[in-house]
Write a protein that holds these residues in place. Structure first.
Motif, PDB file in Angstrom:
ATOM      1  N   ALA A  24       6.519  -0.750 -14.684  1.00  0.00           N
ATOM      2  CA  ALA A  24       7.389  -0.001 -13.775  1.00  0.00           C
ATOM      3  C   ALA A  24       7.085   1.495 -13.827  1.00  0.00           C
ATOM      4  O   ALA A  24       7.038   2.166 -12.789  1.00  0.00           O
ATOM      5  N   ALA A  27       3.534   2.241 -12.289  1.00  0.00           N
ATOM      6  CA  ALA A  27       3.266   1.504 -11.054  1.00  0.00           C
ATOM      7  C   ALA A  27       2.266   2.208 -10.134  1.00  0.00           C
ATOM      8  O   ALA A  27       1.371   1.553  -9.582  1.00  0.00           O
ATOM      9  N   PRO A  28       2.361   3.540  -9.937  1.00  0.00           N
ATOM     10  CA  PRO A  28       1.381   4.192  -9.048  1.00  0.00           C
ATOM     11  C   PRO A  28      -0.046   4.101  -9.560  1.00  0.00           C
ATOM     12  O   PRO A  28      -0.993   4.162  -8.767  1.00  0.00           O
ATOM     13  N   ALA A  31      -0.868  -0.239  -9.374  1.00  0.00           N
ATOM     14  CA  ALA A  31      -0.956  -0.800  -8.022  1.00  0.00           C
ATOM     15  C   ALA A  31      -2.143  -0.188  -7.277  1.00  0.00           C
ATOM     16  O   ALA A  31      -2.281   1.039  -7.229  1.00  0.00           O
ATOM     17  N   GLY A  34      -0.203   1.541  -1.919  1.00  0.00           N
ATOM     18  CA  GLY A  34       1.220   1.798  -1.814  1.00  0.00           C
ATOM     19  C   GLY A  34       1.950   0.537  -1.384  1.00  0.00           C
ATOM     20  O   GLY A  34       1.381  -0.303  -0.681  1.00  0.00           O
ATOM     21  N   PRO A  35       3.209   0.391  -1.761  1.00  0.00           N
ATOM     22  CA  PRO A  35       3.927  -0.852  -1.437  1.00  0.00           C
ATOM     23  C   PRO A  35       4.178  -1.046   0.048  1.00  0.00           C
ATOM     24  O   PRO A  35       4.410  -2.175   0.492  1.00  0.00           O
ATOM     25  N   SER A  63       0.616  -5.121  -4.967  1.00  0.00           N
ATOM     26  CA  SER A  63       1.180  -3.772  -5.066  1.00  0.00           C
ATOM     27  C   SER A  63       2.705  -3.817  -4.965  1.00  0.00           C
ATOM     28  O   SER A  63       3.409  -3.127  -5.721  1.00  0.00           O
ATOM     29  N   GLN A  64       3.228  -4.637  -4.061  1.00  0.00           N
ATOM     30  CA  GLN A  64       4.673  -4.774  -3.948  1.00  0.00           C
ATOM     31  C   GLN A  64       5.265  -5.399  -5.207  1.00  0.00           C
ATOM     32  O   GLN A  64       6.358  -5.032  -5.641  1.00  0.00           O
ATOM     33  N   TYR A  67       5.500  -2.578  -7.874  1.00  0.00           N
ATOM     34  CA  TYR A  67       6.567  -1.628  -7.586  1.00  0.00           C
ATOM     35  C   TYR A  67       7.951  -2.285  -7.658  1.00  0.00           C
ATOM     36  O   TYR A  67       8.953  -1.615  -7.937  1.00  0.00           O
ATOM     37  N   ARG A  70      10.221  -1.786 -10.779  1.00  0.00           N
ATOM     38  CA  ARG A  70      11.078  -0.598 -10.884  1.00  0.00           C
ATOM     39  C   ARG A  70      12.491  -0.897 -10.412  1.00  0.00           C
ATOM     40  O   ARG A  70      13.469  -0.555 -11.080  1.00  0.00           O
ATOM     41  N   THR A  71      12.601  -1.547  -9.279  1.00  0.00           N
ATOM     42  CA  THR A  71      13.921  -1.826  -8.710  1.00  0.00           C
ATOM     43  C   THR A  71      14.743  -2.706  -9.637  1.00  0.00           C
ATOM     44  O   THR A  71      15.916  -2.420  -9.913  1.00  0.00           O
ATOM     45  N   SER A 221      11.636  -4.739  -3.647  1.00  0.00           N
ATOM     46  CA  SER A 221      12.101  -5.447  -4.839  1.00  0.00           C
ATOM     47  C   SER A 221      11.616  -6.874  -4.763  1.00  0.00           C
ATOM     48  O   SER A 221      11.158  -7.340  -3.712  1.00  0.00           O
TER      49      SER A 221
END
Length: 275
Positions: A24, A27-28, A31, A34-35, A63-64, A67, A70-71, A221
């Motif tokens: 998390a 993530a940048p 991944a 970008g998501p 990638s999603q 990311y 994190r959520t 998410s």
């Protein structure tokens, strides 16, 4: 901390949770895209460029997935902390003061326990004038504190008659000080277990609400991924990775919290400790 680490199940859970936290945070870096980048072919299968394929909108599934960690962790941490704080404030106050205060607070605790949680969450999330991750956290917090409050109330009722509590009263200590410095330290394991349960419930509730389409569509998410995979026809197009991956990592995250509970139990029960 040593007791937790020596417990094999708890150690496995801690390692798994640490891995999710690192994913998390970084993530940048992890991944590849970008998501919300949708410059790729829609509904493409797994390949070297897209390990888990792409969505119906042409977004990279992997990638999603990264990311999305994190959520889930943000919701679990924030909603878990808020639910635990409310449960502590209500439960400890009711159990220690008793009398009219206990009756009033117990009424609200029982009310929170008998109200159907899922329909209430759906109504609050569905009819709220604003959407977003903050709303989901508030909804989960409002509906998730009652059980923890009841457990803590029952525990403090057994502790308030102990000799050291009586001695603190005779010494002139205030109620707030007795609760904070005499009672709470003896309830640490119960509080931590309550937080773990609240965090687990929050993570599952966020995924459930998002899967039902009640989450923030702009937030990536694992729940929204499952929702979009269902709406995008992942089953009919054979995109199993898009459908299975979010559910799998969600199950692994929940498993990590569950495994850590074994170590938390060992803190309060020496018979459960491993040599």
């Amino acid at each position: 901390m040593t007791i937790l680490w020596r417990n094999s199940k708890c150690r496995a859970g801690m390692i798994m949770l640490a891995a999710f936290i690192l994913i998390a945070v970084f993530a940048p870096v992890i991944a590849p895209y970008g998501p919300r980048v949708s410059d790729f072919a829609a509904s493409a299968g797994p390949s070297g460029a897209h390990w888990l394929g792409t969505t119906a909108r042409g977004e990279d599934v992997f990638s999603q997935l990264v990311y999305g960690a994190r959520t889930s962790l943000i919701v679990g941490l924030v909603a878990g902390v808020l639910s635990t704080l409310i449960a502590m404030a209500v439960g400890l106050t009711a159990g220690y003061l008793r009398g009219v205060v206990d009756e009033v607070l117990s009424f609200f605790i029982n009310l929170g326990l008998v109200v159907p949680v899922l329909p209430l969450m759906v109504v609050l999330a569905g009819y709220a004038p604003v959407k977003g991750l903050g709303l989901i956290i508030v909804v989960i917090t409002v509906t998730g504190w009652a059980y923890g409050a009841r457990i803590k109330r029952a525990q403090i009722i057994t502790l308030r008659t102990r000799d050291y509590i009586t001695a603190a009263k005779f010494a002139g200590d205030s109620t707030a000080r007795i609760i904070a410095f005499e009672i709470v330290p003896n309830m640490i394991s119960l509080i931590v277990v309550g937080f773990m349960g609240a965090a687990l419930g929050a993570i599952g509730a966020e995924a459930g609400l998002a899967f039902l389409g009640l989450g923030d569509p702009q937030t990536v998410s694992w729940g929204t991924m499952l929702n979009q995979a269902s709406l995008g026809g992942a089953l009919t197009t054979g995109q199993w990775a898009w459908l299975v991956a979010p559910g799998l990592v969600l199950a692994l995250l929940i498993t990590s919290f569950t495994l850590m509970n074994f170590g938390i139990d060992a803190l309060s029960n020496p018979h459960l400790r491993e040599d």
